[in-house]
Design an enzyme around this catalytic site. Sequence first.
Site, PDB file in Angstrom:
ATOM      1  N   ARG A  18       0.824  -1.213   0.000  1.00  0.00           N
ATOM      2  CA  ARG A  18       0.000   0.000   0.000  1.00  0.00           C
ATOM      3  C   ARG A  18       0.856   1.259   0.000  1.00  0.00           C
ATOM      4  O   ARG A  18       0.551   2.209  -0.725  1.00  0.00           O
ATOM      5  CB  ARG A  18      -0.945   0.007   1.214  1.00  0.00           C
ATOM      6  CG  ARG A  18      -1.994  -1.100   1.154  1.00  0.00           C
ATOM      7  CD  ARG A  18      -2.786  -1.191   2.440  1.00  0.00           C
ATOM      8  NE  ARG A  18      -1.863  -1.505   3.531  1.00  0.00           N
ATOM      9  CZ  ARG A  18      -2.075  -1.205   4.803  1.00  0.00           C
ATOM     10  NH1 ARG A  18      -3.172  -0.564   5.171  1.00  0.00           N
ATOM     11  NH2 ARG A  18      -1.199  -1.533   5.718  1.00  0.00           N
ATOM     12  N   ASN A  36      -6.149  -2.940   2.460  1.00  0.00           N
ATOM     13  CA  ASN A  36      -6.073  -4.391   2.609  1.00  0.00           C
ATOM     14  C   ASN A  36      -7.485  -4.940   2.743  1.00  0.00           C
ATOM     15  O   ASN A  36      -8.352  -4.300   3.345  1.00  0.00           O
ATOM     16  CB  ASN A  36      -5.276  -4.775   3.854  1.00  0.00           C
ATOM     17  CG  ASN A  36      -3.785  -4.606   3.678  1.00  0.00           C
ATOM     18  OD1 ASN A  36      -3.270  -4.582   2.566  1.00  0.00           O
ATOM     19  ND2 ASN A  36      -3.086  -4.484   4.792  1.00  0.00           N
TER      20      ASN A  36
END
Length: 89
Positions: A18, A36
């Site tokens: 990320r 996520n």
Amino acid sequence: MIRQRVIVHGRVQAVGFRYSARVEAQRLGVAGWIRNRSDGAVEAEIEGDAPSVDAMLSWFDEGPPGADVTSISTADLHPTGEQGFRITG
């Protein structure tokens, strides 16, 4: 402007995916978000001009060092005019 939902499968959590995606999105001028998922995948929505979104999709297909991307799926969305790229979860 185009917008895509992307789901990335493989070893993509706990490898800096990320944070690396945010750096790449900022470099490309792509807006959106990434998070996520509980199933171990990473989900994102990305928006920008077609060449920038295509470049970001190519990045998702590889991911950062340490990731092992096994597949990505995409879906077209309507652009929202979102600005910036954020990590949401």
